[in-house]
Design an enzyme around this catalytic site. Structure first.
Site, PDB file in Angstrom:
ATOM      1  N   ARG A  10     -35.346 -13.185 -84.089  1.00  0.00           N
ATOM      2  CA  ARG A  10     -35.346 -13.477 -85.537  1.00  0.00           C
ATOM      3  C   ARG A  10     -36.061 -12.340 -86.245  1.00  0.00           C
ATOM      4  O   ARG A  10     -37.139 -11.903 -85.801  1.00  0.00           O
ATOM      5  CB  ARG A  10     -36.040 -14.796 -85.841  1.00  0.00           C
ATOM      6  N   HIS A  69     -27.088 -17.006 -89.250  1.00  0.00           N
ATOM      7  CA  HIS A  69     -27.905 -17.792 -88.319  1.00  0.00           C
ATOM      8  C   HIS A  69     -26.930 -18.513 -87.372  1.00  0.00           C
ATOM      9  O   HIS A  69     -26.728 -19.719 -87.461  1.00  0.00           O
ATOM     10  CB  HIS A  69     -28.759 -18.790 -89.104  1.00  0.00           C
ATOM     11  N   LYS A 117     -47.902  -2.021 -85.049  1.00  0.00           N
ATOM     12  CA  LYS A 117     -48.331  -0.614 -84.900  1.00  0.00           C
ATOM     13  C   LYS A 117     -47.216   0.347 -85.264  1.00  0.00           C
ATOM     14  O   LYS A 117     -47.345   1.549 -85.088  1.00  0.00           O
ATOM     15  CB  LYS A 117     -48.731  -0.359 -83.439  1.00  0.00           C
ATOM     16  N   ARG A 166     -38.194 -24.746 -85.178  1.00  0.00           N
ATOM     17  CA  ARG A 166     -37.057 -25.252 -84.414  1.00  0.00           C
ATOM     18  C   ARG A 166     -36.391 -24.199 -83.544  1.00  0.00           C
ATOM     19  O   ARG A 166     -36.143 -24.441 -82.358  1.00  0.00           O
ATOM     20  CB  ARG A 166     -35.962 -25.807 -85.349  1.00  0.00           C
ATOM     21  N   THR A 167     -36.036 -23.076 -84.123  1.00  0.00           N
ATOM     22  CA  THR A 167     -35.176 -22.147 -83.385  1.00  0.00           C
ATOM     23  C   THR A 167     -35.918 -21.597 -82.168  1.00  0.00           C
ATOM     24  O   THR A 167     -35.393 -21.602 -81.051  1.00  0.00           O
ATOM     25  CB  THR A 167     -34.715 -21.009 -84.314  1.00  0.00           C
TER      26      THR A 167
HETATM   27  N1   CP Z   1     -33.402 -24.305 -88.792  1.00  0.00           N
HETATM   28  C1   CP Z   1     -34.275 -23.318 -88.550  1.00  0.00           C
HETATM   29  O1   CP Z   1     -33.907 -22.151 -88.410  1.00  0.00           O
HETATM   30  O2   CP Z   1     -35.580 -23.732 -88.470  1.00  0.00           O
HETATM   31  P1   CP Z   1     -36.808 -22.793 -88.120  1.00  0.00           P
HETATM   32  O3   CP Z   1     -36.952 -21.803 -89.243  1.00  0.00           O
HETATM   33  O4   CP Z   1     -38.000 -23.686 -87.965  1.00  0.00           O
HETATM   34  O5   CP Z   1     -36.463 -22.056 -86.844  1.00  0.00           O
END
Ligand code: CP
Length: 307
Positions: free
Chosen positions: A101, A129, A80, A51-52
């Site tokens: 992320r 998040h 590396k 999603r993100t």
């Molecule tokens: N909600 C969320 O962070 O989903 P993903 O881990 O798929 O990005």
């Protein structure tokens, strides 16, 4: 230049403006089709995501911009041994904004210190998040028409769940929001959230282990996955993974106007039989995630709203 590393980086007023912009985007999508022509977003994902990452990419494409990036540490020069601070210096030459992320808490903060483009924290370890939180706030505001005066049940992995930590941080700034923290003992909310966020702000909260008992009180139920990747041993994960399963029988205990959110992905914690219940809002939540990320990209790039 601004970054988004923590939900508190934006004031309540700024969040309200951002959600207003996201709502305008929702209702007038074609008007925004070229506001980021020529701009690029880099998605730097050192941890898995569906999603993100895809919603950031979809958001930038909807705005007329382009996307580049990597979807795993192993497909980048991190494999590396390249540091986050060196990587962001390179990416600053290639893109106008980036979403990162990383499994290590604080990695996006480190990136922001060495970046000449806005850095968005797209999830750092068990920490924060913030763009999921913006998505959650837009979903709640759209469903209930408010972000105050409500009882929110947070259920599942409250210990490692970064979406839960970010959402609590954000919601304590609104009046009369009460929390029911529903988890097994092993997955209770971390002390720094309980003491430094909830108690420090005089927020009403109760820690319980029964989802059934909590259901009738809730305006919002925020379900979360027990996250295999955060456990140190498989035995504990297996023992706890199915501690809560929301099914039709449990939904009968809830108010008619209670809504179920989940950041997704889900595993077993929401039975698929709940998906058709009009109170199941987790797939609508995904759609709001695109609008809110479009609004965030525009805000951080200081792109004007089209006339
Ligand atoms: N909600 C969320 O962070 O989903 P993903 O881990 O798929 O990005």
């Amino acid at each position: 230049m601004r970054h988004l590393l923590n939900p508190l980086d934006f004031s309540v007023e700024e969040i309200s403006s951002l959600l207003d912009l996201a709502s305008d985007i929702e209702h007038n999508l074609p008007r925004y089709a070229h506001v980021c022509d020529g701009k690029k977003i880099a998605t730097l994902f050192y941890e898995p995501s569906t999603r993100t990452r895809l919603s950031f990419e979809s958001a930038m494409l909807n705005l007329g911009g382009s996307v580049l990036g990597f979807s795993s540490a192993s497909s980048s020069s991190a494999a590396k041994g390249e540091s986050v601070s060196d990587t962001i210096r390179m990416v600053s030459c290639y893109a106008d904004i980036c979403a990162m992320r990383h499994p290590k808490e604080g990695a996006p903060l480190v990136a922001s210190l060495h970046s000449s483009i806005p850095v968005i924290n797209a999830g750092d370890g068990g920490h924060q998040h913030p763009t999921q939180t913006l998505t959650d706030l837009m979903t709640i505001r759209s469903l209930l028409g408010r972000l105050d005066n409500m009882t929110v049940g947070l259920c599942g992995d409250l210990k490692f769940g970064r979406t839960v930590h970010s959402l609590i941080n954000a919601l304590v700034r609104y009046p009369n929001v009460r929390f029911l923290l529903i988890s097994p003992t092993e997955l209770k909310i971390p002390e720094y959230i309980r003491e430094d966020v909830l108690r420090a702000n005089n927020i009403e909260f109760v820690e319980v282990d029964s989802l059934d008992a909590a259901m009738p009180e809730l305006d919002i139920l925020y379900m979360t996955r027990v996250q295999r990747e955060r456990f140190f041993n498989e035995e504990d994960y297996i023992r706890l993974k199915d501690c809560y399963i929301l099914d039709k029988a449990k939904m009968k205990l809830a108010k008619d106007h209670m809504f179920v959110l989940h950041p997704l992905p889900r595993v077993n914690e929401i039975s698929v039989e709940v998906d058709d219940d009009p109170r199941a809002a987790y797939f609508r939540q995904v759609q709001y995630g695109v609008y809110v990320r479009m609004a965030l990209i525009m805000t951080l790039l200081e792109v004007a709203k089209p006339c």
